[in-house]
Design an enzyme around this catalytic site. Structure first.
Site, mmCIF file in Angstrom:
data_model
loop_
_atom_site.group_PDB
_atom_site.id
_atom_site.type_symbol
_atom_site.label_atom_id
_atom_site.label_comp_id
_atom_site.label_asym_id
_atom_site.label_seq_id
_atom_site.Cartn_x
_atom_site.Cartn_y
_atom_site.Cartn_z
ATOM 1 N N CYS A 184 0.833 -1.205 0.000
ATOM 2 C CA CYS A 184 0.000 0.000 0.000
ATOM 3 C C CYS A 184 0.865 1.252 0.000
ATOM 4 C CB CYS A 184 -0.925 0.006 1.222
ATOM 5 S SG CYS A 184 -1.998 1.451 1.317
ATOM 6 N N CYS B 42 -0.476 4.077 2.178
ATOM 7 C CA CYS B 42 -0.222 3.873 3.608
ATOM 8 C C CYS B 42 1.232 4.172 3.972
ATOM 9 C CB CYS B 42 -0.542 2.433 4.000
ATOM 10 S SG CYS B 42 -2.147 1.810 3.505
ATOM 11 N N ASP B 43 2.160 3.662 3.160
ATOM 12 C CA ASP B 43 3.563 3.643 3.569
ATOM 13 C C ASP B 43 4.504 4.479 2.707
ATOM 14 O OD1 ASP B 43 2.852 1.781 5.554
ATOM 15 O OD2 ASP B 43 2.999 0.138 4.116
#
Length: 309
Positions: A133, A136-137
């Site tokens: 992701c 997300c990261d």
């Protein structure tokens, strides 16, 4: 057989948020954790985009905090995995590995699982540069280099996102053309910091000098077997997600590769009294915060349904 007004399947952000809201509504829900306790957040490493935390919080710690909150307000939690369901009977019947249950209303928040490459180093560096992701990261690799693996819409969207924050983005694809929508491909090709690697597959993910995080990716040509290495700080695997819905095959209506279909703007499924929340019903956003929002919606929908009933 244990009976509850409401049972929640899944212990990720959606399920735990649903449990918090259902408990505060006086429904005394039972939450069954499933085999992956805490859901995908437990392998996310540091989470920096969940509201309420000034500093990044470990994904496993975040779900543990959610669980403590759910238990504090009255949620009962069983560490069991459901293997069969009967949604035609009233109440619904759920058969688990450790016991059997029945309920008047059911919230399904079993999530989705990212498809992984299954290569050497992938699991070793999960949360240390390996991710599924970028939203997300990706922030953790601002100004650094990243590899994206895949050729569909998801891979191109991940690469587009990363191209705005990373120094160089390497898109690795095992074929000589992308499967993504044309407009997405055009946007990606216009990014000067994106490098395309055609007809190669990832053979191994290697660590840096002290083996604490990702340092490079070994790739092999699908045409002539020639090996090469790409220096990188991160590897984003974008070859798709699979919703965990096998339990409901033929029992709940699905769409887009098996995701549970819900009513527009709500969480009701095709079976009256069954609600779905989080990644199990969301092929688009797949974020912890959107899963939590859907968990809230499902609990409110279930409470209203039970009240009318």
């Amino acid at each position: 057989m244990q009976h509850r007004k409401l049972i929640i399947l899944g212990s990720g952000a959606a399920g735990l948020t649903a449990a918090i809201y259902a408990s505060r509504a006086g429904l005394s829900p039972l939450l069954l954790t499933g085999s992956q306790q805490g859901g995908q957040l437990t392998i996310a490493g540091e989470v920096e985009n969940y509201p309420g935390f000034v500093e990044a919080i470990d994904g496993a710690d975040l779900t543990a905090t959610m669980q403590e909150q759910a238990e504090r307000v009255g949620t009962e939690i069983e560490y069991d995995t459901i293997v069969a369901v009967d949604l035609e009977s009233r109440p619904f019947v759920l058969n688990g590995e450790s016991g059997d249950y029945s309920c008047d209303a059911l919230i399904v928040s079993t999530g989705a699982k990212a498809r992984w490459l299954g290569v050497e180093g992938e699991s070793e560096y999960m949360g240390k540069g390996v991710s599924a992701c970028a939203t997300c990261d990706g922030f953790f690799f601002k100004g650094l280099d990243a590899v994206v693996v895949g050729g569909g819409n998801t891979a191109v969207e991940e690469a587009l996102y990363l191209s705005k924050i990373c120094r160089t983005v390497h898109l690795v694809h095992r074929r000589d053309s992308l499967r993504a929508e044309t407009i997405l491909q055009e946007r990606l090709r216009a990014r000067e910091n994106v490098v395309f690697h055609w007809n190669v597959r990832v053979e191994r993910i290697a660590g840096n000098e002290d083996l604490t995080k990702v340092g490079s990716v070994k790739v092999v040509s699908t045409v002539n077997g020639k090996e090469d290495s790409i220096s990188t700080d991160a590897v984003f695997v974008a070859i798709g997600h699979d919703p965990v819905t096998q339990l409901f095959d033929g029992k709940l209506e699905t769409f887009s590769g098996g995701y549970l279909k819900t009513e527009a703007g709500g969480t009701r499924t095709s079976v009256d009294g069954v609600f779905a929340a989080g990644d199990v019903a969301d092929p688009v956003y797949r974020q912890a915060v959107t899963a939590a929002g859907m968990g809230c919606m499902a609990a409110l929908d279930a409470d209203r349904w039970l009240e009318k009933r």
